[in-house]
Design a protein around this motif. Structure first.
Motif, mmCIF file in Angstrom:
data_model
loop_
_atom_site.group_PDB
_atom_site.id
_atom_site.type_symbol
_atom_site.label_atom_id
_atom_site.label_comp_id
_atom_site.label_asym_id
_atom_site.label_seq_id
_atom_site.Cartn_x
_atom_site.Cartn_y
_atom_site.Cartn_z
ATOM 1 N N HIS A 23 0.831 -1.202 0.000
ATOM 2 C CA HIS A 23 0.000 0.000 0.000
ATOM 3 C C HIS A 23 0.867 1.254 0.000
ATOM 4 C CE1 HIS A 23 -3.438 2.614 1.278
ATOM 5 N NE2 HIS A 23 -2.447 3.288 1.831
ATOM 6 N N LEU A 24 1.888 1.283 0.835
ATOM 7 C CA LEU A 24 2.743 2.461 0.924
ATOM 8 C C LEU A 24 3.529 2.672 -0.364
ATOM 9 C CD1 LEU A 24 3.968 2.065 4.602
ATOM 10 C CD2 LEU A 24 2.430 3.839 3.704
ATOM 11 N N MET A 25 3.933 1.598 -1.014
ATOM 12 C CA MET A 25 4.588 1.747 -2.314
ATOM 13 C C MET A 25 3.618 2.300 -3.351
ATOM 14 S SD MET A 25 7.335 -1.315 -2.793
ATOM 15 C CE MET A 25 6.407 -2.650 -2.051
ATOM 16 N N GLY A 26 2.363 1.844 -3.284
ATOM 17 C CA GLY A 26 1.351 2.407 -4.175
ATOM 18 C C GLY A 26 1.155 3.893 -3.937
ATOM 19 N N TYR A 27 1.170 4.284 -2.671
ATOM 20 C CA TYR A 27 1.060 5.702 -2.324
ATOM 21 C C TYR A 27 2.235 6.481 -2.908
ATOM 22 C CZ TYR A 27 0.864 9.926 0.547
ATOM 23 O OH TYR A 27 0.820 11.239 0.967
ATOM 24 N N ALA A 28 3.439 5.920 -2.801
ATOM 25 C CA ALA A 28 4.624 6.590 -3.336
ATOM 26 C C ALA A 28 4.561 6.710 -4.855
ATOM 27 C CB ALA A 28 5.880 5.830 -2.906
ATOM 28 N N VAL A 29 4.084 5.670 -5.530
ATOM 29 C CA VAL A 29 3.967 5.732 -6.992
ATOM 30 C C VAL A 29 2.956 6.806 -7.391
ATOM 31 C CG1 VAL A 29 3.270 4.466 -9.061
ATOM 32 C CG2 VAL A 29 4.673 3.338 -7.334
ATOM 33 N N ARG A 30 1.870 6.913 -6.652
ATOM 34 C CA ARG A 30 0.880 7.969 -6.911
ATOM 35 C C ARG A 30 1.534 9.343 -6.845
ATOM 36 N NH1 ARG A 30 -2.218 10.955 -3.152
ATOM 37 N NH2 ARG A 30 -4.228 11.714 -3.922
ATOM 38 N N GLU A 31 2.366 9.550 -5.819
ATOM 39 C CA GLU A 31 3.062 10.832 -5.700
ATOM 40 C C GLU A 31 4.018 11.050 -6.861
ATOM 41 O OE1 GLU A 31 2.259 13.119 -3.149
ATOM 42 O OE2 GLU A 31 0.655 11.619 -3.208
ATOM 43 N N ALA A 32 4.676 9.980 -7.310
ATOM 44 C CA ALA A 32 5.602 10.092 -8.442
ATOM 45 C C ALA A 32 4.867 10.452 -9.725
ATOM 46 C CB ALA A 32 6.366 8.781 -8.612
ATOM 47 N N PHE A 33 3.700 9.843 -9.947
ATOM 48 C CA PHE A 33 2.900 10.189 -11.127
ATOM 49 C C PHE A 33 2.508 11.663 -11.083
ATOM 50 C CE2 PHE A 33 2.678 5.879 -12.446
ATOM 51 C CZ PHE A 33 2.071 5.837 -13.690
ATOM 52 N N ARG A 34 2.128 12.142 -9.920
ATOM 53 C CA ARG A 34 1.729 13.552 -9.800
ATOM 54 C C ARG A 34 2.918 14.481 -9.993
ATOM 55 N NH1 ARG A 34 -2.932 14.565 -5.309
ATOM 56 N NH2 ARG A 34 -4.601 13.571 -6.490
ATOM 57 N N ASP A 35 4.058 14.109 -9.444
ATOM 58 C CA ASP A 35 5.250 14.939 -9.621
ATOM 59 C C ASP A 35 5.667 15.016 -11.078
ATOM 60 O OD1 ASP A 35 5.327 15.340 -6.918
ATOM 61 O OD2 ASP A 35 7.031 14.013 -6.530
ATOM 62 N N THR A 36 5.475 13.917 -11.811
ATOM 63 C CA THR A 36 5.955 13.834 -13.192
ATOM 64 C C THR A 36 4.924 14.325 -14.196
ATOM 65 O OG1 THR A 36 7.275 11.894 -12.572
ATOM 66 C CG2 THR A 36 6.966 12.291 -14.918
ATOM 67 N N GLY B 262 1.749 15.796 -13.333
ATOM 68 C CA GLY B 262 0.846 16.851 -12.885
ATOM 69 C C GLY B 262 -0.120 16.352 -11.827
ATOM 70 N N LYS B 263 -0.643 17.274 -11.053
ATOM 71 C CA LYS B 263 -1.495 16.940 -9.910
ATOM 72 C C LYS B 263 -2.819 16.304 -10.309
ATOM 73 C CE LYS B 263 1.289 18.359 -6.709
ATOM 74 N NZ LYS B 263 1.928 17.377 -5.820
ATOM 75 N N GLU B 264 -3.171 16.383 -11.588
ATOM 76 C CA GLU B 264 -4.431 15.767 -12.006
ATOM 77 C C GLU B 264 -4.298 14.246 -12.169
ATOM 78 O OE1 GLU B 264 -2.102 16.971 -15.639
ATOM 79 O OE2 GLU B 264 -2.650 17.870 -13.711
ATOM 80 N N ALA B 265 -3.069 13.734 -12.126
ATOM 81 C CA ALA B 265 -2.870 12.288 -12.227
ATOM 82 C C ALA B 265 -3.456 11.609 -10.999
ATOM 83 C CB ALA B 265 -1.382 11.966 -12.356
ATOM 84 N N GLU B 266 -4.255 10.560 -11.219
ATOM 85 C CA GLU B 266 -4.922 9.862 -10.120
ATOM 86 C C GLU B 266 -4.649 8.367 -10.200
ATOM 87 O OE1 GLU B 266 -6.317 10.324 -7.387
ATOM 88 O OE2 GLU B 266 -6.510 12.503 -7.400
ATOM 89 N N MET B 267 -4.722 7.710 -9.054
ATOM 90 C CA MET B 267 -4.595 6.265 -8.980
ATOM 91 C C MET B 267 -5.577 5.732 -7.964
ATOM 92 S SD MET B 267 -0.444 5.670 -8.997
ATOM 93 C CE MET B 267 -0.702 4.147 -8.105
ATOM 94 N N ARG B 268 -6.220 4.627 -8.290
ATOM 95 C CA ARG B 268 -7.083 3.971 -7.317
ATOM 96 C C ARG B 268 -6.767 2.482 -7.315
ATOM 97 N NH1 ARG B 268 -11.590 1.435 -9.486
ATOM 98 N NH2 ARG B 268 -12.079 1.874 -11.658
ATOM 99 N N THR B 269 -7.011 1.850 -6.200
ATOM 100 C CA THR B 269 -6.674 0.440 -6.037
ATOM 101 C C THR B 269 -7.660 -0.436 -6.801
ATOM 102 O OG1 THR B 269 -5.926 0.974 -3.806
ATOM 103 C CG2 THR B 269 -6.147 -1.353 -4.350
ATOM 104 N N LEU B 270 -7.136 -1.287 -7.668
ATOM 105 C CA LEU B 270 -7.971 -2.326 -8.273
ATOM 106 C C LEU B 270 -8.082 -3.504 -7.308
ATOM 107 C CD1 LEU B 270 -9.535 -3.519 -10.713
ATOM 108 C CD2 LEU B 270 -7.360 -4.575 -11.402
#
Length: 474
Positions: A295-308, A310-318
């Protein structure tokens, strides 16, 4: 040996029946050692059922790809049939990014670099979640995390982090935690949110929906060309410490009770014995660590997507699930203690064991390929009941790490990753030599594995996932 169809056979061994779900080609390739190990496992008292998935291959004490079942009233628990990386499993996040948005290989490299900054890949690197209390995670799993690391926890219509999981947290006798020494607490706390080495990875993939299950894919929120993130990791140092401590206690119990098989590395104890109870309880704490770690790695990847991007990038758990564990499962009026080592649970539509969001369709079964090959999202089918709803957990190793390094060249590895082309699978290692033992040539053909699972009627394909970038530990 009795063969009823191309993808299933019952093998009559001296100690009992082994059920194998594999094509003729894959079965022949397993070799005699896997049957020898199965015969040893079948000598554990009171075992009711044992099977191999098509990716089965030799492990320590027990083959990876094993399902073994006992009744609760006279059951045994085996650290060997759980595996050394307790709770190792898969997690998939869906994004609102289309594959066309990551067409530029330079952007994929930038994204990989950002993920690597937020998820340490060195084996002894410290994670970035020092404000999390380890005891909360061990006792409560996902529910022990601070709210800021569960970004959708308070938006019920969008919340998936706590609901779209196989197990968000196991309850157990917390007094058992006192058995492990203070140094391991410190080491495990440092490893929250870290990847680990070996076959663990974070991979960015794009989806292609299988037409036969497009209705399920739509209900899951999938779309052709959607970018997803697949994460493979486990319980890190905490699980290793549980194995080390409990292995010693289980060995003492086996000696005292006169238990054993021809394989001295095969460990087991009665579930109701002190050693069995200690292992089961501490195993559950490691399962809690593992799901929180992913879960925490997923959270970190979400932050990386937003950093790279833009803040509109979203991720949700399948979904998040495990493939190294043992737990009680109910089938009708009977309770079983089911071990899975390198095997994935795949429940069909309508099964009461599904989490609520997937009651109608069956939950996603997450099947990774090897680096450079496809992965799959699958769903269980009703005939899977015969195998306690177990399917493969991935491609399955074809050759050892040393053999791979001797037989596969760096050029062959680079070709499999399409290095230098527009569709290159970007990796986070400049020197491919350092991860040569994880090349696709080290693994079985995942397409053949999935064909066997589908052919045996255990599960069907919902989507195929093409790799775009991979982050590997060292």
């Amino acid at each position: 040996m009795k063969t009823t169809q191309n993808y299933y056979r019952r093998v009559d061994l001296p100690a009992g029946d082994l059920h194998v779900y594999a094509s003729d080609v894959l079965f022949r390739g397993m070799g005699a050692k896997v049957l020898e190990m199965a015969n040893n496992n079948l000598q554990i008292p009171n075992i009711r059922y044992m099977s191999y998935t098509p990716d089965a291959h030799v492990g320590v004490g027990t083959c990876i790809g094993t399902t073994a079942v006992w009744g609760m009233e006279d059951g045994f628990v085996s650290p060997s049939i759980v595996g050394s990386d307790i709770g190792c499993g898969m997690r998939v996040h869906l994004t609102n990014v289309h594959e066309s948005e990551l067409k530029d290989v330079r952007l994929r490299r930038k994204l990989v670099k950002t993920i690597e900054r937020l998820i340490p890949v060195e084996n002894h690197a410290r994670g970035y979640f020092s404000d999390i209390r380890l005891e909360h995670v061990l006792r409560k799993g996902l529910h022990g995390l601070p709210g800021k690391y569960v970004p959708d926890a308070y938006t019920p219509r969008k919340a998936t982090s706590l609901t779209h999981v196989e197990y968000g947290g196991f309850r157990f006798d917390e007094a058992e935690l006192d058995r492990l020494p203070e140094p391991i607490w410190h080491r495990a706390h440092r490893q929250l949110g870290t990847l680990g080495g070996g076959n663990h990875f974070v991979e960015i993939q794009s989806l292609a929906i299988h037409e036969d299950n497009r209705d399920i894919a739509v209900k899951w929120g999938l779309a052709d060309g959607m970018v997803i993130v697949m994460i493979h990791s486990g319980s890190r140092a905490w699980g290793g410490a549980v194995n080390q401590y409990c292995g010693t206690e289980v060995a003492k119990t086996m000696s005292r009770m006169g238990l054993g098989t021809p394989d001295p590395k095969l460990q087991f104890a009665p579930l109701d014995s002190p050693a069995g109870q200690a292992y089961a309880n501490l195993m559950y704490s490691a399962l809690n660590f593992a799901v929180a770690n992913r879960h925490l790695m997923g959270y970190a990847v979400r932050e990386a997507f937003r950093d790279t991007l833009g803040k509109e990038a979203e991720m949700r758990t399948l979904y998040d699930l495990m493939h190294n564990y043992a737990c009680e499962e109910q089938e009708g009026e009977t309770a079983y203690f089911v071990h899975r080592k390198g095997a994935t649970k795949a429940l069909p539509a309508g099964h009461p064991g599904n989490p609520k969001p997937y009651a109608e369709t069956g939950h996603p079964a997450l099947i990774p390929g090897s680096m450079g090959t496809a992965s799959y999202l699958m769903v269980g089918e009703r005939p899977g009941a015969a195998n306690y709803y177990s399917i493969c957990h991935g491609a399955g190793r074809l050759r050892s790490r040393n053999a791979t390094k001797q037989l596969v060249t760096v050029d062959e590895f680079a070709e499999s990753l399409r290095v230098g082309r527009e569709d290159e699978i970007v990796v986070n290692h400049r020197a491919l030599e350092s991860i040569l033992d994880e090349s696709p040539q080290a693994y079985k053909d995942v397409d053949q594995i999935v064909e066997s699972v589908v052919g045996a009627g255990l599960a069907s394909v919902v989507a195929k996932c093409r790799p775009m970038a991979t982050i590997k530990g060292v």
